[in-house]
Design a protein around this motif. Structure first.
Motif, PDB file in Angstrom:
ATOM      1  N   ASN A  28      50.052  36.442  29.770  1.00 32.86           N
ATOM      2  CA  ASN A  28      49.351  36.985  30.940  1.00 32.86           C
ATOM      3  C   ASN A  28      48.020  37.645  30.571  1.00 32.86           C
ATOM      4  O   ASN A  28      47.705  38.733  31.049  1.00 32.86           O
ATOM      5  CB  ASN A  28      50.251  37.967  31.707  1.00 32.86           C
ATOM      6  N   LEU A  29      47.273  36.975  29.724  1.00 35.67           N
ATOM      7  CA  LEU A  29      45.923  37.432  29.385  1.00 35.67           C
ATOM      8  C   LEU A  29      44.955  36.294  29.698  1.00 35.67           C
ATOM      9  O   LEU A  29      44.215  35.809  28.852  1.00 35.67           O
ATOM     10  CB  LEU A  29      45.829  37.846  27.915  1.00 35.67           C
ATOM     11  N   THR A  30      45.001  35.870  30.955  1.00 32.82           N
ATOM     12  CA  THR A  30      44.159  34.761  31.401  1.00 32.82           C
ATOM     13  C   THR A  30      42.701  35.202  31.447  1.00 32.82           C
ATOM     14  O   THR A  30      42.394  36.401  31.357  1.00 32.82           O
ATOM     15  CB  THR A  30      44.585  34.305  32.810  1.00 32.82           C
ATOM     16  N   LEU A  31      41.820  34.249  31.615  1.00 36.71           N
ATOM     17  CA  LEU A  31      40.406  34.588  31.728  1.00 36.71           C
ATOM     18  C   LEU A  31      40.136  35.486  32.925  1.00 36.71           C
ATOM     19  O   LEU A  31      39.262  36.353  32.869  1.00 36.71           O
ATOM     20  CB  LEU A  31      39.553  33.314  31.801  1.00 36.71           C
ATOM     21  N   ASP A  32      40.912  35.331  33.998  1.00 36.36           N
ATOM     22  CA  ASP A  32      40.756  36.220  35.154  1.00 36.36           C
ATOM     23  C   ASP A  32      41.110  37.658  34.798  1.00 36.36           C
ATOM     24  O   ASP A  32      40.425  38.596  35.211  1.00 36.36           O
ATOM     25  CB  ASP A  32      41.614  35.745  36.324  1.00 36.36           C
ATOM     26  N   VAL A  33      42.170  37.849  34.028  1.00 39.97           N
ATOM     27  CA  VAL A  33      42.576  39.196  33.605  1.00 39.97           C
ATOM     28  C   VAL A  33      41.520  39.780  32.671  1.00 39.97           C
ATOM     29  O   VAL A  33      41.121  40.940  32.810  1.00 39.97           O
ATOM     30  CB  VAL A  33      43.965  39.173  32.930  1.00 39.97           C
ATOM     31  N   ILE A  34      41.032  38.962  31.735  1.00 39.40           N
ATOM     32  CA  ILE A  34      39.997  39.416  30.804  1.00 39.40           C
ATOM     33  C   ILE A  34      38.747  39.823  31.576  1.00 39.40           C
ATOM     34  O   ILE A  34      38.141  40.863  31.297  1.00 39.40           O
ATOM     35  CB  ILE A  34      39.684  38.321  29.761  1.00 39.40           C
ATOM     36  N   LYS A  35      38.380  39.023  32.562  1.00 35.18           N
ATOM     37  CA  LYS A  35      37.203  39.342  33.382  1.00 35.18           C
ATOM     38  C   LYS A  35      37.393  40.674  34.093  1.00 35.18           C
ATOM     39  O   LYS A  35      36.479  41.508  34.111  1.00 35.18           O
ATOM     40  CB  LYS A  35      36.932  38.226  34.391  1.00 35.18           C
ATOM     41  N   GLU A  36      38.566  40.884  34.695  1.00 31.32           N
ATOM     42  CA  GLU A  36      38.839  42.152  35.381  1.00 31.32           C
ATOM     43  C   GLU A  36      38.706  43.336  34.428  1.00 31.32           C
ATOM     44  O   GLU A  36      38.150  44.374  34.798  1.00 31.32           O
ATOM     45  CB  GLU A  36      40.250  42.135  35.975  1.00 31.32           C
ATOM     46  N   LEU A  37      39.215  43.196  33.202  1.00 29.59           N
ATOM     47  CA  LEU A  37      39.136  44.276  32.218  1.00 29.59           C
ATOM     48  C   LEU A  37      37.681  44.578  31.850  1.00 29.59           C
ATOM     49  O   LEU A  37      37.283  45.742  31.751  1.00 29.59           O
ATOM     50  CB  LEU A  37      39.939  43.910  30.973  1.00 29.59           C
ATOM     51  N   ILE A  38      36.911  43.528  31.657  1.00 32.25           N
ATOM     52  CA  ILE A  38      35.492  43.721  31.311  1.00 32.25           C
ATOM     53  C   ILE A  38      34.747  44.392  32.458  1.00 32.25           C
ATOM     54  O   ILE A  38      33.994  45.338  32.250  1.00 32.25           O
ATOM     55  CB  ILE A  38      34.839  42.380  30.929  1.00 32.25           C
ATOM     56  N   LEU A  39      34.958  43.915  33.670  1.00 30.24           N
ATOM     57  CA  LEU A  39      34.267  44.484  34.824  1.00 30.24           C
ATOM     58  C   LEU A  39      34.653  45.948  35.036  1.00 30.24           C
ATOM     59  O   LEU A  39      33.818  46.775  35.389  1.00 30.24           O
ATOM     60  CB  LEU A  39      34.554  43.667  36.079  1.00 30.24           C
ATOM     61  N   GLU A  40      35.923  46.270  34.809  1.00 30.25           N
ATOM     62  CA  GLU A  40      36.368  47.655  34.958  1.00 30.25           C
ATOM     63  C   GLU A  40      35.719  48.560  33.913  1.00 30.25           C
ATOM     64  O   GLU A  40      35.360  49.692  34.193  1.00 30.25           O
ATOM     65  CB  GLU A  40      37.893  47.720  34.838  1.00 30.25           C
ATOM     66  N   PHE A  41      35.538  48.049  32.711  1.00 24.78           N
ATOM     67  CA  PHE A  41      34.945  48.833  31.622  1.00 24.78           C
ATOM     68  C   PHE A  41      33.442  49.038  31.812  1.00 24.78           C
ATOM     69  O   PHE A  41      32.878  50.014  31.364  1.00 24.78           O
ATOM     70  CB  PHE A  41      35.225  48.147  30.284  1.00 24.78           C
ATOM     71  N   GLU A  42      32.795  48.088  32.473  1.00 19.24           N
ATOM     72  CA  GLU A  42      31.349  48.130  32.733  1.00 19.24           C
ATOM     73  C   GLU A  42      30.526  48.299  31.456  1.00 19.24           C
ATOM     74  O   GLU A  42      29.804  49.284  31.283  1.00 19.24           O
ATOM     75  CB  GLU A  42      31.012  49.254  33.717  1.00 19.24           C
ATOM     76  N   PRO A  43      30.580  47.331  30.553  1.00 18.44           N
ATOM     77  CA  PRO A  43      29.865  47.480  29.278  1.00 18.44           C
ATOM     78  C   PRO A  43      28.356  47.344  29.438  1.00 18.44           C
ATOM     79  O   PRO A  43      27.868  46.720  30.381  1.00 18.44           O
ATOM     80  CB  PRO A  43      30.407  46.319  28.446  1.00 18.44           C
ATOM     81  N   ASP A  44      27.630  47.951  28.523  1.00 16.79           N
ATOM     82  CA  ASP A  44      26.191  47.729  28.419  1.00 16.79           C
ATOM     83  C   ASP A  44      25.920  46.511  27.548  1.00 16.79           C
ATOM     84  O   ASP A  44      24.922  45.817  27.715  1.00 16.79           O
ATOM     85  CB  ASP A  44      25.497  48.941  27.795  1.00 16.79           C
ATOM     86  N   VAL A  45      26.816  46.270  26.607  1.00 12.71           N
ATOM     87  CA  VAL A  45      26.668  45.176  25.657  1.00 12.71           C
ATOM     88  C   VAL A  45      28.049  44.633  25.321  1.00 12.71           C
ATOM     89  O   VAL A  45      29.034  45.374  25.318  1.00 12.71           O
ATOM     90  CB  VAL A  45      25.933  45.651  24.370  1.00 12.71           C
ATOM     91  N   ILE A  46      28.109  43.329  25.084  1.00 12.55           N
ATOM     92  CA  ILE A  46      29.324  42.686  24.599  1.00 12.55           C
ATOM     93  C   ILE A  46      28.996  42.063  23.256  1.00 12.55           C
ATOM     94  O   ILE A  46      28.046  41.280  23.144  1.00 12.55           O
ATOM     95  CB  ILE A  46      29.838  41.610  25.584  1.00 12.55           C
TER      96      ILE A  46
END
Length: 99
Positions: A28-46
């Motif tokens: 259950n670590l699909t690209l949709d889940v990964i995207k949600e985690l990234i968006l929630e974190f709001e990074p300046d850089v990846i």
């Protein structure tokens, strides 16, 4: 980012992923889940497991898929498009020594 007694304090998030779509589904670590985690974190850089040479080639030709299948599919299918959409800076941090 904040300041503490003359120092700049930076929050760093580390998101481990699997490069295999079957395993992503299984755990259950699909690209949709990964995207949600990234968006929630709001990074300046990846920063990602991408060779600098592959990143440079990608910037010149978006259809170029690196060397030896590198980088992994989540970069093509999620990370690169998300960085472009959200204006996140992307920094390649992988390297390899060729013998």
């Amino acid at each position: 980012m904040g300041k503490v007694e003359g120092f700049i304090v930076t929050t760093v998030g580390i998101l481990g992923v699997t490069h295999d779509e079957g395993l992503r589904q299984k755990y259950n670590l699909t690209l949709d889940v990964i995207k949600e985690l990234i968006l929630e974190f709001e990074p300046d850089v990846i920063c990602g497991e991408v060779l600098p040479s592959s990143w440079k080639q990608y910037q010149q030709d978006r259809s170029h898929r690196g060397y030896w299948g590198e980088p992994a599919s989540e970069y093509w299918d999620l990370i690169f498009p998300l960085c472009e959409e959200k204006k996140y800076e992307f920094v390649p941090i992988d390297w390899v020594e060729l013998a």
